[in-house]
Design an enzyme around this catalytic site. Structure first.
Site, short mmCIF file in Angstrom:
data_model
loop_
_atom_site.label_atom_id
_atom_site.label_comp_id
_atom_site.label_asym_id
_atom_site.label_seq_id
_atom_site.Cartn_x
_atom_site.Cartn_y
_atom_site.Cartn_z
N ASP A 41 0.85 -1.19 0.00
CA ASP A 41 0.00 0.00 0.00
C ASP A 41 0.88 1.24 0.00
OD1 ASP A 41 -2.77 -0.96 0.14
OD2 ASP A 41 -2.09 -1.94 1.98
N MET A 43 1.17 5.14 -0.04
CA MET A 43 0.34 6.29 0.33
C MET A 43 1.18 7.55 0.41
SD MET A 43 -1.71 4.47 3.41
CE MET A 43 -2.68 2.99 3.17
N HIS A 72 -0.38 -1.29 -4.84
CA HIS A 72 -1.60 -0.48 -4.83
C HIS A 72 -1.17 0.97 -4.60
CE1 HIS A 72 -5.53 0.43 -2.35
NE2 HIS A 72 -5.42 1.19 -3.42
N MET A 74 -1.67 4.72 -4.01
CA MET A 74 -2.60 5.75 -3.52
C MET A 74 -1.83 7.06 -3.51
SD MET A 74 -4.31 3.42 -0.53
CE MET A 74 -2.98 2.22 -0.60
N MET A 143 -12.39 -1.41 -3.23
CA MET A 143 -12.08 -1.00 -1.87
C MET A 143 -13.33 -1.20 -1.01
SD MET A 143 -8.91 -0.11 -1.80
CE MET A 143 -9.01 0.25 -0.04
C1 DX5 Z 1 -6.12 0.60 2.80
C2 DX5 Z 1 -5.30 -0.45 2.09
C3 DX5 Z 1 -5.51 -1.85 2.52
C4 DX5 Z 1 -5.24 -2.12 3.96
C5 DX5 Z 1 -5.98 -3.33 4.37
O1 DX5 Z 1 -5.86 1.83 2.19
O2 DX5 Z 1 -5.52 -0.38 0.71
O3 DX5 Z 1 -4.73 -2.73 1.71
O4 DX5 Z 1 -3.88 -2.30 4.23
O5 DX5 Z 1 -5.86 -3.46 5.74
P1 DX5 Z 1 -6.90 -4.26 6.63
O6 DX5 Z 1 -6.90 -5.66 6.13
O7 DX5 Z 1 -6.36 -4.10 7.99
O8 DX5 Z 1 -8.24 -3.59 6.43
ZN ZN Z 2 -4.39 -1.88 -0.58
#
Ligand code: DX5
Ligand code: ZN
Length: 223
Positions: A41, A43, A72, A74, A143
């Site tokens: 992830d 970010m 992923h 973001m 999501m």
């Molecule tokens: C949120 C992420 C998810 C997150 C999932 O922005 O995209 O991948 O890490 O974490 P859990 O499984 O704890 O909801």
């Molecule tokens: Zn993610």
């Protein structure tokens, strides 16, 4: 007797929930626990209200695991950073349509580099975004929380969206993974799978558990 499941389930633990002081050991534990992909992830503190890590972390871990790196993004604007993640060893890159002006061009760029390309849909983002980009898409990621943080609760409002996307994907002429990300646990996974998901991303439920293999099996529905 339990009825056989129609499709195999891919499990992608999210490194966001790992102990960042022991990343290499965490990745080894995830791999030996039977994970299929490793979810990163990324970010930027701007597209989402949190900052995680960048391509240097992928590059550092790349030589220590054979797991597919499922990235992923973001970050916005996203296009300037695609090459950095491609060069760092990503196998899949998924991005949000809101993060750049030309989703089609971004997907083309990822595919041209030999990676799998994915589209991520926020809870309020329409599934129609994929309709005219399906030929360039290998992963559709729904999501089931608002992006930015691990440990949030699964949004059941996304289940009809998953079901609708399953229909579009089944009508495509190439394989496309239908992934769900956010609040996935052994309790929420069955509904996501029943709606049509074949790929489950989970951070907290796996990495905050004492036994990663057991947590993965429970989410997959094998225990
Ligand atoms: C949120 C992420 C998810 C997150 C999932 O922005 O995209 O991948 O890490 O974490 P859990 O499984 O704890 O909801
Ligand atoms: Zn993610």
């Amino acid at each position: 007797m339990v009825a056989p499941r129609s499709r195999p389930i891919t499990i992608a633990p999210s490194l966001l929930a790992a102990d960042f002081g022991r990343l290499r050991e965490e990745v080894a534990a995830i791999e030996s626990a039977g994970a299929d992909w490793l979810h990163f992830d990324i970010m930027d503190g701007h597209f989402v209200p949190n900052i995680s890590f960048g391509p240097a972390i992928l590059a550092a871990l790349r030589k220590h695991t054979k797991l597919a790196f499922d990235v992923h993004l973001m970050i916005a604007p996203v296009d300037y950073y695609l090459d950095a993640f491609i060069d760092a060893g990503a196998n899949h890159i998924s991005l949000h349509p809101e993060a750049g002006p030309h989703l089609h061009r971004s997907l083309q760029h990822i595919r041209k580099a030999g990676l799998k390309a994915g589209i991520v849909l926020n809870p309020a983002t329409s599934p129609a975004w994929i309709d005219w980009a399906l030929d360039l898409t290998d992963i559709v990621l729904v999501m089931s929380v608002n992006p930015g943080f691990g440990g949030q609760s699964f949004l059941p409002s996304q289940l009809p969206k998953i079901a609708r996307l399953r229909q579009s994907i089944d009508a495509a002429d190439h394989p496309i993974a239908l992934a769900v990300d956010g609040g996935i646990t052994a309790a929420t996974a069955p509904a996501a799978i029943a709606a049509g998901a074949d790929t489950l991303i989970a951070g907290t439920a796996i990495l905050h558990s004492p036994d990663y293999a057991r947590a993965i099996a429970a989410i997959r529905g094998d225990s």
